[in-house]
Structure formats: structure tokens, C-alpha cells
Design a protein around this motif. Structure first.
Motif, PDB file in Angstrom:
ATOM      1  N   LEU A  83       0.823  -1.206   0.000  1.00  0.00           N
ATOM      2  CA  LEU A  83       0.000   0.000   0.000  1.00  0.00           C
ATOM      3  C   LEU A  83       0.859   1.259   0.000  1.00  0.00           C
ATOM      4  CD1 LEU A  83      -2.914   1.147   0.270  1.00  0.00           C
ATOM      5  CD2 LEU A  83      -2.517   1.151   2.737  1.00  0.00           C
ATOM      6  N   TYR A  84       1.818   1.325   0.897  1.00  0.00           N
ATOM      7  CA  TYR A  84       2.699   2.494   0.958  1.00  0.00           C
ATOM      8  C   TYR A  84       3.564   2.594  -0.291  1.00  0.00           C
ATOM      9  CZ  TYR A  84       1.435   2.700   5.904  1.00  0.00           C
ATOM     10  OH  TYR A  84       0.754   2.773   7.080  1.00  0.00           O
ATOM     11  N   GLY A  85       3.978   1.461  -0.836  1.00  0.00           N
ATOM     12  CA  GLY A  85       4.780   1.468  -2.049  1.00  0.00           C
ATOM     13  C   GLY A  85       4.010   2.009  -3.239  1.00  0.00           C
ATOM     14  N   VAL A  86       2.755   1.611  -3.378  1.00  0.00           N
ATOM     15  CA  VAL A  86       1.936   2.119  -4.478  1.00  0.00           C
ATOM     16  C   VAL A  86       1.721   3.620  -4.335  1.00  0.00           C
ATOM     17  CG1 VAL A  86      -0.385   2.043  -5.480  1.00  0.00           C
ATOM     18  CG2 VAL A  86       0.834  -0.072  -5.007  1.00  0.00           C
ATOM     19  N   VAL A  87       1.494   4.076  -3.106  1.00  0.00           N
ATOM     20  CA  VAL A  87       1.332   5.517  -2.882  1.00  0.00           C
ATOM     21  C   VAL A  87       2.598   6.263  -3.300  1.00  0.00           C
ATOM     22  CG1 VAL A  87       1.086   7.285  -1.083  1.00  0.00           C
ATOM     23  CG2 VAL A  87      -0.415   5.298  -1.091  1.00  0.00           C
TER      24      VAL A  87
ATOM     25  N   ILE B   9       3.036   9.075  -6.279  1.00  0.00           N
ATOM     26  CA  ILE B   9       3.610  10.394  -5.999  1.00  0.00           C
ATOM     27  C   ILE B   9       4.856  10.618  -6.840  1.00  0.00           C
ATOM     28  CG2 ILE B   9       4.783  11.768  -4.227  1.00  0.00           C
ATOM     29  CD1 ILE B   9       2.790  10.602  -2.213  1.00  0.00           C
ATOM     30  N   GLY B  10       5.692   9.597  -6.961  1.00  0.00           N
ATOM     31  CA  GLY B  10       6.921   9.724  -7.739  1.00  0.00           C
ATOM     32  C   GLY B  10       6.668   9.950  -9.212  1.00  0.00           C
ATOM     33  N   VAL B  11       5.652   9.317  -9.761  1.00  0.00           N
ATOM     34  CA  VAL B  11       5.360   9.455 -11.183  1.00  0.00           C
ATOM     35  C   VAL B  11       4.592  10.747 -11.473  1.00  0.00           C
ATOM     36  CG1 VAL B  11       4.040   8.462 -13.096  1.00  0.00           C
ATOM     37  CG2 VAL B  11       5.445   6.995 -11.666  1.00  0.00           C
ATOM     38  N   GLY B  12       3.604  11.056 -10.632  1.00  0.00           N
ATOM     39  CA  GLY B  12       2.703  12.146 -10.974  1.00  0.00           C
ATOM     40  C   GLY B  12       2.914  13.465 -10.281  1.00  0.00           C
ATOM     41  N   PHE B  13       3.570  13.470  -9.148  1.00  0.00           N
ATOM     42  CA  PHE B  13       3.603  14.688  -8.349  1.00  0.00           C
ATOM     43  C   PHE B  13       5.005  15.160  -7.970  1.00  0.00           C
ATOM     44  CE2 PHE B  13      -0.474  12.609  -7.527  1.00  0.00           C
ATOM     45  CZ  PHE B  13      -1.341  13.615  -7.881  1.00  0.00           C
ATOM     46  N   THR B  14       6.013  14.691  -8.665  1.00  0.00           N
ATOM     47  CA  THR B  14       7.378  15.115  -8.369  1.00  0.00           C
ATOM     48  C   THR B  14       7.738  16.302  -9.260  1.00  0.00           C
ATOM     49  OG1 THR B  14       7.999  12.875  -7.759  1.00  0.00           O
ATOM     50  CG2 THR B  14       9.781  14.389  -8.257  1.00  0.00           C
TER      51      THR B  14
ATOM     52  N   ASP C  83      10.369  19.561 -10.533  1.00  0.00           N
ATOM     53  CA  ASP C  83      11.791  19.729 -10.843  1.00  0.00           C
ATOM     54  C   ASP C  83      12.580  20.182  -9.612  1.00  0.00           C
ATOM     55  OD1 ASP C  83      11.480  18.947 -13.463  1.00  0.00           O
ATOM     56  OD2 ASP C  83      11.115  20.994 -14.180  1.00  0.00           O
ATOM     57  N   ALA C  84      11.926  20.944  -8.743  1.00  0.00           N
ATOM     58  CA  ALA C  84      12.591  21.382  -7.511  1.00  0.00           C
ATOM     59  C   ALA C  84      12.875  20.190  -6.597  1.00  0.00           C
ATOM     60  CB  ALA C  84      11.735  22.411  -6.786  1.00  0.00           C
ATOM     61  N   ASP C  85      11.941  19.254  -6.541  1.00  0.00           N
ATOM     62  CA  ASP C  85      12.161  18.052  -5.740  1.00  0.00           C
ATOM     63  C   ASP C  85      13.325  17.231  -6.293  1.00  0.00           C
ATOM     64  OD1 ASP C  85      10.009  18.675  -4.094  1.00  0.00           O
ATOM     65  OD2 ASP C  85       8.588  17.510  -5.306  1.00  0.00           O
ATOM     66  N   LEU C  86      13.380  17.102  -7.607  1.00  0.00           N
ATOM     67  CA  LEU C  86      14.481  16.360  -8.220  1.00  0.00           C
ATOM     68  C   LEU C  86      15.815  17.051  -7.995  1.00  0.00           C
ATOM     69  CD1 LEU C  86      12.869  15.218 -11.581  1.00  0.00           C
ATOM     70  CD2 LEU C  86      13.376  13.821  -9.583  1.00  0.00           C
ATOM     71  N   LYS C  87      15.807  18.367  -8.020  1.00  0.00           N
ATOM     72  CA  LYS C  87      17.043  19.113  -7.795  1.00  0.00           C
ATOM     73  C   LYS C  87      17.555  18.908  -6.366  1.00  0.00           C
ATOM     74  CE  LYS C  87      19.073  23.675  -8.246  1.00  0.00           C
ATOM     75  NZ  LYS C  87      18.846  25.089  -8.496  1.00  0.00           N
ATOM     76  N   LYS C  88      16.629  18.872  -5.392  1.00  0.00           N
ATOM     77  CA  LYS C  88      17.025  18.630  -4.000  1.00  0.00           C
ATOM     78  C   LYS C  88      17.655  17.253  -3.830  1.00  0.00           C
ATOM     79  CE  LYS C  88      13.157  20.968  -1.956  1.00  0.00           C
ATOM     80  NZ  LYS C  88      12.038  20.821  -1.020  1.00  0.00           N
ATOM     81  N   ALA C  89      17.174  16.285  -4.606  1.00  0.00           N
ATOM     82  CA  ALA C  89      17.654  14.899  -4.485  1.00  0.00           C
ATOM     83  C   ALA C  89      18.719  14.569  -5.518  1.00  0.00           C
ATOM     84  CB  ALA C  89      16.477  13.948  -4.631  1.00  0.00           C
ATOM     85  N   GLU C  90      19.360  15.577  -6.070  1.00  0.00           N
ATOM     86  CA  GLU C  90      20.429  15.414  -7.041  1.00  0.00           C
ATOM     87  C   GLU C  90      19.994  14.604  -8.257  1.00  0.00           C
ATOM     88  OE1 GLU C  90      24.016  14.072  -5.181  1.00  0.00           O
ATOM     89  OE2 GLU C  90      23.957  15.655  -3.671  1.00  0.00           O
ATOM     90  N   GLY C  91      18.769  14.841  -8.704  1.00  0.00           N
ATOM     91  CA  GLY C  91      18.267  14.218  -9.925  1.00  0.00           C
ATOM     92  C   GLY C  91      17.668  12.837  -9.773  1.00  0.00           C
TER      93      GLY C  91
ATOM     94  N   ASN D 201      14.705  10.421  -8.468  1.00  0.00           N
ATOM     95  CA  ASN D 201      13.309  10.431  -8.031  1.00  0.00           C
ATOM     96  C   ASN D 201      13.165   9.443  -6.871  1.00  0.00           C
ATOM     97  OD1 ASN D 201      10.556  10.495  -7.778  1.00  0.00           O
ATOM     98  ND2 ASN D 201      10.163  10.475  -9.977  1.00  0.00           N
ATOM     99  N   ILE D 202      13.413   9.931  -5.683  1.00  0.00           N
ATOM    100  CA  ILE D 202      13.471   9.070  -4.498  1.00  0.00           C
ATOM    101  C   ILE D 202      12.135   8.387  -4.224  1.00  0.00           C
ATOM    102  CG2 ILE D 202      13.825   9.063  -2.008  1.00  0.00           C
ATOM    103  CD1 ILE D 202      15.838  11.320  -2.425  1.00  0.00           C
ATOM    104  N   ASN D 203      11.045   9.125  -4.369  1.00  0.00           N
ATOM    105  CA  ASN D 203       9.734   8.520  -4.114  1.00  0.00           C
ATOM    106  C   ASN D 203       9.463   7.355  -5.054  1.00  0.00           C
ATOM    107  OD1 ASN D 203       9.027  10.215  -2.005  1.00  0.00           O
ATOM    108  ND2 ASN D 203       8.165  11.752  -3.373  1.00  0.00           N
ATOM    109  N   LEU D 204       9.813   7.520  -6.307  1.00  0.00           N
ATOM    110  CA  LEU D 204       9.581   6.445  -7.281  1.00  0.00           C
ATOM    111  C   LEU D 204      10.408   5.214  -6.942  1.00  0.00           C
ATOM    112  CD1 LEU D 204       8.313   5.464  -9.919  1.00  0.00           C
ATOM    113  CD2 LEU D 204      10.270   6.464 -11.100  1.00  0.00           C
ATOM    114  N   TRP D 205      11.707   5.391  -6.698  1.00  0.00           N
ATOM    115  CA  TRP D 205      12.574   4.242  -6.429  1.00  0.00           C
ATOM    116  C   TRP D 205      12.246   3.567  -5.096  1.00  0.00           C
ATOM    117  CZ3 TRP D 205      14.641   1.836 -10.151  1.00  0.00           C
ATOM    118  CH2 TRP D 205      15.020   2.516 -11.295  1.00  0.00           C
ATOM    119  N   ALA D 206      11.932   4.355  -4.082  1.00  0.00           N
ATOM    120  CA  ALA D 206      11.545   3.764  -2.794  1.00  0.00           C
ATOM    121  C   ALA D 206      10.225   3.016  -2.928  1.00  0.00           C
ATOM    122  CB  ALA D 206      11.440   4.846  -1.727  1.00  0.00           C
ATOM    123  N   GLY D 207       9.292   3.568  -3.709  1.00  0.00           N
ATOM    124  CA  GLY D 207       8.014   2.899  -3.930  1.00  0.00           C
ATOM    125  C   GLY D 207       8.173   1.584  -4.663  1.00  0.00           C
ATOM    126  N   ILE D 208       9.014   1.575  -5.688  1.00  0.00           N
ATOM    127  CA  ILE D 208       9.258   0.325  -6.427  1.00  0.00           C
ATOM    128  C   ILE D 208       9.890  -0.715  -5.506  1.00  0.00           C
ATOM    129  CG2 ILE D 208      10.655  -0.700  -8.265  1.00  0.00           C
ATOM    130  CD1 ILE D 208      10.185   1.914  -9.846  1.00  0.00           C
TER     131      ILE D 208
END
Length: 71
Positions: A16-20, A24-29, A31-39, A41-48
Motif C-alpha cells: 500500500l505504501y509502495g503504491v502511494v 507520488i513519484g510518477v505524478g507529483f514530483t 523539478d525542484a524536488d528532483l534538484k534537492k535529491a540530485e536528480g 526520483n526518491i519517491n519512485l525508487w523507494a516505492g518500487i
């Protein structure tokens, strides 16, 4: 297989948390979030990773069921 096997509950919660996180990683990330994480997509990779872990827990519970010993 028992319905309340702890491995299945853990698998459901991780799934459940992974799908969420994947959504979020696919639809709501932004460019500022990606810049903070050095490019990255942490939400996507953690979710997968959480969805894969969920599948492993469910597979484990299915292939090696635990039963109480009857004396």
C-alpha cells in the motif's frame, strides 16, 4: 495459509505504501524536488522497492505457510 499471518499484513502495508510512493513519484514530483535529491526520483525508487519487498513477503507466506503444532 492463515489470513492473519504477520507476513501477509506486512506485505499488504508495504504494498500500500509502495503504491502511494510510486504514484507520488510518477505524478507529483516537481523539478525542484528532483534538484534537492540530485536528480534522483526518491519517491519512485523507494516505492518500487517497497512493492518488490511486498511481493517477496507475500510469496514467502504463500510458499512456506506456518501452522500451529497439534499435540
Amino acid at each position: 495459509m492463515r489470513l492473519f499471518d504477520l507476513r501477509l499484513i506486512i506485505a499488504f502495508l508495504f504494498g500500500l505504501y509502495g503504491v502511494v510512493l510510486v504514484v507520488i513519484g510518477v505524478g507529483f514530483t516537481s523539478d525542484a524536488d528532483l534538484k534537492k535529491a540530485e536528480g534522483v526520483n526518491i519517491n519512485l525508487w523507494a516505492g518500487i522497492a517497497m512493492v518488490v519487498l511486498s511481493a517477496l513477503f507475500a510469496l514467502w507466506a504463500t510458499l512456506r505457510p506456518q501452522f500451529a503444532k497439534k499435540d
